[in-house]
Motif scaffolding. Structure first.
Motif, PDB file in Angstrom:
ATOM      1  N   THR A   1       0.824  -1.204   0.000  1.00 39.54           N
ATOM      2  CA  THR A   1       0.000   0.000   0.000  1.00 39.54           C
ATOM      3  C   THR A   1       0.860   1.257   0.000  1.00 39.54           C
ATOM      4  O   THR A   1       0.641   2.171  -0.800  1.00 39.54           O
ATOM      5  CB  THR A   1      -0.948  -0.001   1.213  1.00 39.54           C
ATOM      6  N   VAL A   2       1.850   1.309   0.874  1.00 36.89           N
ATOM      7  CA  VAL A   2       2.699   2.506   0.987  1.00 36.89           C
ATOM      8  C   VAL A   2       3.544   2.707  -0.271  1.00 36.89           C
ATOM      9  O   VAL A   2       3.576   3.801  -0.849  1.00 36.89           O
ATOM     10  CB  VAL A   2       3.596   2.425   2.236  1.00 36.89           C
ATOM     11  N   VAL A   3       4.226   1.661  -0.696  1.00 34.87           N
ATOM     12  CA  VAL A   3       5.078   1.775  -1.888  1.00 34.87           C
ATOM     13  C   VAL A   3       4.225   2.036  -3.121  1.00 34.87           C
ATOM     14  O   VAL A   3       4.589   2.852  -3.976  1.00 34.87           O
ATOM     15  CB  VAL A   3       5.958   0.521  -2.058  1.00 34.87           C
ATOM     16  N   GLY A   4       3.073   1.387  -3.210  1.00 35.40           N
ATOM     17  CA  GLY A   4       2.168   1.622  -4.333  1.00 35.40           C
ATOM     18  C   GLY A   4       1.678   3.052  -4.387  1.00 35.40           C
ATOM     19  O   GLY A   4       1.613   3.669  -5.451  1.00 35.40           O
ATOM     20  N   ALA A   5       1.330   3.621  -3.223  1.00 38.27           N
ATOM     21  CA  ALA A   5       0.877   5.012  -3.174  1.00 38.27           C
ATOM     22  C   ALA A   5       1.970   5.961  -3.649  1.00 38.27           C
ATOM     23  O   ALA A   5       1.708   6.890  -4.421  1.00 38.27           O
ATOM     24  CB  ALA A   5       0.432   5.372  -1.760  1.00 38.27           C
ATOM     25  N   LEU A   6       3.205   5.721  -3.223  1.00 37.37           N
ATOM     26  CA  LEU A   6       4.321   6.562  -3.681  1.00 37.37           C
ATOM     27  C   LEU A   6       4.542   6.401  -5.180  1.00 37.37           C
ATOM     28  O   LEU A   6       4.786   7.378  -5.896  1.00 37.37           O
ATOM     29  CB  LEU A   6       5.596   6.211  -2.914  1.00 37.37           C
ATOM     30  N   GLY A   7       4.460   5.181  -5.660  1.00 39.15           N
ATOM     31  CA  GLY A   7       4.577   4.936  -7.099  1.00 39.15           C
ATOM     32  C   GLY A   7       3.439   5.571  -7.874  1.00 39.15           C
ATOM     33  O   GLY A   7       3.620   6.016  -9.008  1.00 39.15           O
ATOM     34  N   GLY A   8       2.268   5.637  -7.262  1.00 39.31           N
ATOM     35  CA  GLY A   8       1.117   6.279  -7.897  1.00 39.31           C
ATOM     36  C   GLY A   8       1.352   7.753  -8.140  1.00 39.31           C
ATOM     37  O   GLY A   8       0.992   8.290  -9.190  1.00 39.31           O
ATOM     38  N   LEU A   9       1.969   8.404  -7.174  1.00 35.47           N
ATOM     39  CA  LEU A   9       2.312   9.824  -7.361  1.00 35.47           C
ATOM     40  C   LEU A   9       3.310   9.988  -8.496  1.00 35.47           C
ATOM     41  O   LEU A   9       3.149  10.850  -9.356  1.00 35.47           O
ATOM     42  CB  LEU A   9       2.896  10.404  -6.072  1.00 35.47           C
ATOM     43  N   GLY A  10       4.322   9.148  -8.499  1.00 33.78           N
ATOM     44  CA  GLY A  10       5.353   9.240  -9.534  1.00 33.78           C
ATOM     45  C   GLY A  10       4.851   8.896 -10.921  1.00 33.78           C
ATOM     46  O   GLY A  10       5.180   9.570 -11.892  1.00 33.78           O
ATOM     47  N   GLY A  11       4.039   7.858 -11.021  1.00 34.12           N
ATOM     48  CA  GLY A  11       3.524   7.439 -12.327  1.00 34.12           C
ATOM     49  C   GLY A  11       2.678   8.509 -12.980  1.00 34.12           C
ATOM     50  O   GLY A  11       2.805   8.794 -14.174  1.00 34.12           O
ATOM     51  N   SER A  12       1.820   9.111 -12.203  1.00 33.31           N
ATOM     52  CA  SER A  12       0.960  10.168 -12.736  1.00 33.31           C
ATOM     53  C   SER A  12       1.785  11.389 -13.137  1.00 33.31           C
ATOM     54  O   SER A  12       1.535  12.002 -14.173  1.00 33.31           O
ATOM     55  CB  SER A  12      -0.086  10.559 -11.692  1.00 33.31           C
ATOM     56  N   GLN A  13       2.764  11.723 -12.327  1.00 34.65           N
ATOM     57  CA  GLN A  13       3.606  12.879 -12.632  1.00 34.65           C
ATOM     58  C   GLN A  13       4.424  12.649 -13.906  1.00 34.65           C
ATOM     59  O   GLN A  13       4.571  13.556 -14.729  1.00 34.65           O
ATOM     60  CB  GLN A  13       4.547  13.183 -11.461  1.00 34.65           C
ATOM     61  N   LEU A  14       4.945  11.438 -14.081  1.00 36.73           N
ATOM     62  CA  LEU A  14       5.718  11.131 -15.288  1.00 36.73           C
ATOM     63  C   LEU A  14       4.863  11.250 -16.539  1.00 36.73           C
ATOM     64  O   LEU A  14       5.310  11.811 -17.547  1.00 36.73           O
ATOM     65  CB  LEU A  14       6.316   9.730 -15.195  1.00 36.73           C
ATOM     66  N   LEU A  15       3.653  10.736 -16.487  1.00 40.26           N
ATOM     67  CA  LEU A  15       2.772  10.856 -17.651  1.00 40.26           C
ATOM     68  C   LEU A  15       2.439  12.318 -17.940  1.00 40.26           C
ATOM     69  O   LEU A  15       2.369  12.728 -19.097  1.00 40.26           O
ATOM     70  CB  LEU A  15       1.486  10.063 -17.445  1.00 40.26           C
ATOM     71  N   GLY A  16       2.238  13.098 -16.892  1.00 40.99           N
ATOM     72  CA  GLY A  16       1.975  14.518 -17.068  1.00 40.99           C
ATOM     73  C   GLY A  16       3.155  15.247 -17.700  1.00 40.99           C
ATOM     74  O   GLY A  16       2.980  16.149 -18.519  1.00 40.99           O
ATOM     75  N   MET A  17       4.379  14.850 -17.321  1.00 36.62           N
ATOM     76  CA  MET A  17       5.578  15.496 -17.855  1.00 36.62           C
ATOM     77  C   MET A  17       5.768  15.222 -19.337  1.00 36.62           C
ATOM     78  O   MET A  17       6.279  16.068 -20.067  1.00 36.62           O
ATOM     79  CB  MET A  17       6.814  15.036 -17.075  1.00 36.62           C
ATOM     80  N   ILE A  18       5.352  14.026 -19.791  1.00 39.15           N
ATOM     81  CA  ILE A  18       5.520  13.721 -21.212  1.00 39.15           C
ATOM     82  C   ILE A  18       4.316  14.163 -22.024  1.00 39.15           C
ATOM     83  O   ILE A  18       4.278  13.975 -23.232  1.00 39.15           O
ATOM     84  CB  ILE A  18       5.818  12.223 -21.450  1.00 39.15           C
ATOM     85  N   GLY A  19       3.335  14.727 -21.349  1.00 43.56           N
ATOM     86  CA  GLY A  19       2.187  15.290 -22.052  1.00 43.56           C
ATOM     87  C   GLY A  19       1.086  14.320 -22.388  1.00 43.56           C
ATOM     88  O   GLY A  19       0.232  14.611 -23.224  1.00 43.56           O
ATOM     89  N   ALA A  20       1.082  13.146 -21.747  1.00 45.48           N
ATOM     90  CA  ALA A  20       0.029  12.170 -22.009  1.00 45.48           C
ATOM     91  C   ALA A  20      -1.244  12.594 -21.287  1.00 45.48           C
ATOM     92  O   ALA A  20      -1.273  12.714 -20.087  1.00 45.48           O
ATOM     93  CB  ALA A  20       0.463  10.788 -21.530  1.00 45.48           C
ATOM     94  N   THR A  21      -2.268  12.857 -22.061  1.00 47.88           N
ATOM     95  CA  THR A  21      -3.555  13.230 -21.475  1.00 47.88           C
ATOM     96  C   THR A  21      -4.656  12.445 -22.160  1.00 47.88           C
ATOM     97  O   THR A  21      -4.489  11.961 -23.270  1.00 47.88           O
ATOM     98  CB  THR A  21      -3.847  14.740 -21.637  1.00 47.88           C
TER      99      THR A  21
END
Length: 90
Positions: free
Chosen positions: A35-55
């Motif tokens: 749960t904890v590691v997944g939540a942290l990965g969730g923040l990172g995954g969403s941010q990475l997609l946002g940085m590459i412009g995936a919408t």
């Protein structure tokens, strides 16, 4: 980033982390760890997609691509950390 987006990313990441932990016991960190590691990965995954412009289209104000990125990021980070931890313990 709004509070609701942050909460959705954390929850989606936690779900992704727990899903990968349940799917592969060699990647599991236990329920709390997944749960904890997944939540942290969730923040990172969403941010990475946002940085590459995936919408994608939103449903009810929720960014679908961000949701998928969060779940995927949570699963990927949990799998990586779980494999490293379990490899080191054997």
């Amino acid at each position: 980033m709004g509070t609701m987006e942050l909460i959705i990313q954390l929850i989606a990441g936690a779900v992704g982390g727990n899903a990968i932990g349940a799917a592969g016991k060699s990647m599991s960190l236990g329920t709390a760890g997944n749960t904890v590691v997944g939540a942290l990965g969730g923040l990172g995954g969403s941010q990475l997609l946002g940085m590459i412009g995936a919408t994608a289209a939103s449903a009810g104000g929720i960014d679908i691509m961000g949701l998928l990125g969060s779940a995927g990021g949570g699963a990927i980070l949990t799998a990586i950390i779980g494999l490293i931890k379990n490899k080191a313990m054997s």
